[in-house]
Design a protein around this motif. Structure first.
Motif, PDB file in Angstrom:
ATOM      1  N   GLU A  89     -11.391  26.265  41.755  1.00  0.00           N
ATOM      2  CA  GLU A  89     -12.205  26.962  42.750  1.00  0.00           C
ATOM      3  C   GLU A  89     -11.416  27.222  44.020  1.00  0.00           C
ATOM      4  N   GLN A  90     -10.642  26.255  44.465  1.00  0.00           N
ATOM      5  CA  GLN A  90      -9.854  26.432  45.684  1.00  0.00           C
ATOM      6  C   GLN A  90      -8.807  27.517  45.506  1.00  0.00           C
ATOM      7  N   TYR A  91      -8.148  27.527  44.358  1.00  0.00           N
ATOM      8  CA  TYR A  91      -7.136  28.563  44.110  1.00  0.00           C
ATOM      9  C   TYR A  91      -7.799  29.938  44.018  1.00  0.00           C
ATOM     10  N   ALA A  92      -8.926  30.002  43.319  1.00  0.00           N
ATOM     11  CA  ALA A  92      -9.636  31.276  43.182  1.00  0.00           C
ATOM     12  C   ALA A  92     -10.083  31.801  44.540  1.00  0.00           C
ATOM     13  N   HIS A  93     -10.664  30.924  45.360  1.00  0.00           N
ATOM     14  CA  HIS A  93     -11.149  31.336  46.681  1.00  0.00           C
ATOM     15  C   HIS A  93     -10.014  31.870  47.541  1.00  0.00           C
ATOM     16  N   ALA A  94      -8.853  31.231  47.476  1.00  0.00           N
ATOM     17  CA  ALA A  94      -7.703  31.672  48.265  1.00  0.00           C
ATOM     18  C   ALA A  94      -7.218  33.051  47.844  1.00  0.00           C
ATOM     19  N   HIS A  95      -7.588  33.469  46.645  1.00  0.00           N
ATOM     20  CA  HIS A  95      -7.154  34.772  46.147  1.00  0.00           C
ATOM     21  C   HIS A  95      -8.320  35.750  45.997  1.00  0.00           C
ATOM     22  N   GLY A  96      -9.412  35.459  46.691  1.00  0.00           N
ATOM     23  CA  GLY A  96     -10.511  36.412  46.755  1.00  0.00           C
ATOM     24  C   GLY A  96     -11.450  36.408  45.566  1.00  0.00           C
ATOM     25  N   TYR A  97     -11.492  35.308  44.812  1.00  0.00           N
ATOM     26  CA  TYR A  97     -12.369  35.217  43.659  1.00  0.00           C
ATOM     27  C   TYR A  97     -13.384  34.091  43.844  1.00  0.00           C
ATOM     28  N   SER A  98     -14.498  34.203  43.144  1.00  0.00           N
ATOM     29  CA  SER A  98     -15.482  33.141  43.072  1.00  0.00           C
ATOM     30  C   SER A  98     -15.447  32.538  41.667  1.00  0.00           C
ATOM     31  N   VAL A  99     -16.000  31.331  41.521  1.00  0.00           N
ATOM     32  CA  VAL A  99     -16.017  30.663  40.224  1.00  0.00           C
ATOM     33  C   VAL A  99     -17.446  30.320  39.836  1.00  0.00           C
ATOM     34  N   MET A 100     -17.829  30.685  38.623  1.00  0.00           N
ATOM     35  CA  MET A 100     -19.124  30.318  38.054  1.00  0.00           C
ATOM     36  C   MET A 100     -18.871  29.291  36.963  1.00  0.00           C
ATOM     37  N   VAL A 101     -19.502  28.111  37.085  1.00  0.00           N
ATOM     38  CA  VAL A 101     -19.191  27.013  36.172  1.00  0.00           C
ATOM     39  C   VAL A 101     -20.347  26.729  35.216  1.00  0.00           C
ATOM     40  N   ALA A 102     -19.996  26.283  34.010  1.00  0.00           N
ATOM     41  CA  ALA A 102     -20.985  25.866  33.014  1.00  0.00           C
ATOM     42  C   ALA A 102     -20.440  24.639  32.297  1.00  0.00           C
ATOM     43  N   SER A 103     -21.339  23.740  31.874  1.00  0.00           N
ATOM     44  CA  SER A 103     -20.926  22.547  31.131  1.00  0.00           C
ATOM     45  C   SER A 103     -21.546  22.572  29.745  1.00  0.00           C
ATOM     46  N   THR A 104     -20.875  21.906  28.796  1.00  0.00           N
ATOM     47  CA  THR A 104     -21.272  22.023  27.394  1.00  0.00           C
ATOM     48  C   THR A 104     -21.759  20.724  26.767  1.00  0.00           C
ATOM     49  N   GLY A 105     -21.545  19.580  27.429  1.00  0.00           N
ATOM     50  CA  GLY A 105     -21.926  18.315  26.825  1.00  0.00           C
ATOM     51  C   GLY A 105     -21.176  18.020  25.539  1.00  0.00           C
ATOM     52  N   TYR A 106     -19.987  18.590  25.384  1.00  0.00           N
ATOM     53  CA  TYR A 106     -19.137  18.412  24.195  1.00  0.00           C
ATOM     54  C   TYR A 106     -19.762  19.001  22.928  1.00  0.00           C
TER      55      TYR A 106
END
Length: 343
Positions: A89-106
């Motif tokens: 997220e930090q790298y994406a934000h520094a380059h003008g991107y946002s991050v959408m996260v999802a989890s799968t529970g394996y």
């Protein structure tokens, strides 16, 4: 109550007040890394003064890009994946991107649904951790989507990834245990079908044990990746021949190691006086345990950041190589010289 209509400023207004072109203002919000620091600071100061925020929806419609990346992880309960998210997220934000996260529970089915949901939200690319890259229905789905992606933590000869060398890291831990006199070692893990990382660590440990002339490394799978079963541990330590009971337990992650230590204490055993225990991940809390956990540290924050960098390179038409980052063995206080007391 009467409604007050606010006039929405445009990038043209901000450009005029900041003394730059509208294109430069656009870059400040979309590709800040392309601007000089003083120019970027001036644009942000003017934008903040006027309360200006860019219209992401309109920009997406015009450019055909949402400037949003998808991140799919097995769980956020494990701090390792939280650190990965933070790095990405930090790298994406520094380059003008946002991050959408999802989890799968394996769960493979949840994994596929999570990826499809992110695709439906029109993310520009994906960073993901899957159970088994060689047999992943999720990766087969992506193959037909023409959507750039990079694996995090997984290792694969056919898919781009950022990880550590799990087999080599496990070999290092087995070498440390052997140096302390341990010849009977057991690997404790969650279900191998849901984690190629655990499979690679088991394979690396067994290969190194054979190389060093140790006994065959035992494997005790748990129902959960992060919680131990006391009865299974009791059975492992009550093998028919006392000489066969392991003197060291190598857990596939630090949360599982902490749970194993708790269960062992419930069985009346002391770590490391009666039996040695070590983990894998190098979580911050491991160093706060009493005694501190012996573990393999993998740079999860850097794995997230490097995976994001690789994905952005893919979006620019490049083909970045897969990367294995360095691991580090942390010698804590949970392993000692081999003893048969546990038997």
């Amino acid at each position: 109550m009467p409604q007050k209509t606010l006039q929405r400023l445009s990038i043209i207004d901000i450009a005029r007040d900041a003394g730059v072109s509208p294109a430069t203002v656009s870059r400040a919000f979309n590709r800040p890394d392309l601007l000089k620091a003083d120019t970027l600071q001036r644009i942000k100061a003017v934008s903040s003064e006027h309360g200006f925020r860019p219209n992401r929806v309109g920009s997406s419609l015009r450019s055909g890009s949402t400037r949003t990346l998808g991140l799919v992880l097995p769980t956020l309960r494990n701090p390792v994946f939280g650190e990965c998210f933070e790095g990405a997220e930090q790298y994406a934000h520094a380059h003008g991107y946002s991050v959408m996260v999802a989890s799968t529970g394996y769960a493979p089915a949840t994994e596929a649904d999570a990826v499809q949901s992110l695709i439906d939200h029109q993310v520009d690319g994906l960073i993901l951790t899957v159970g088994n890259p060689a047999r992943s229905a999720t990766l087969r789905l992506l193959a037909g989507q023409d959507l750039p992606y990079v694996l995090a933590y997984n290792e694969s000869p056919t898919h781009p990834f950022v990880s550590v060398d799990n087999a080599a890291a496990a070999s290092d831990m087995v070498s440390l245990l052997a140096a302390r006199g341990h010849r009977r070692i057991a690997i404790i893990s969650g279900p191998l079908t849901a984690s190629d990382r655990a499979r690679r660590r088991l394979a690396g440990a067994r290969a190194q044990a054979r190389k060093l002339g140790l006994e065959e490394v035992l494997h005790l799978p748990m129902a959960s990746h992060t919680a131990a079963d006391s009865e299974k541990l009791r059975e492992l330590l009550r093998l028919p021949s006392k000489s066969r009971a392991p003197t060291a337990l190598f857990c596939s992650n630090d949360l599982l190691a902490a749970s194993v230590i708790s269960c062992l204490r419930g069985l009346g055993l002391s770590v490391p006086a009666d039996i040695s225990v070590c983990g894998f991940d190098g979580m911050t809390f491991a160093g706060l345990m009493v005694p501190p956990l012996t573990t393999i540290e993998q740079p999860s924050h850097d794995i997230g950041a490097r995976a994001c960098a690789s994905l952005l390179a893919c979006l620019q038409g490049e083909t970045p190589p897969s990367v294995r980052l360095a691991h580090r063995l942390i010698s804590g206080g949970t392993i000692a010289a081999a003893t048969s007391a546990a038997s």
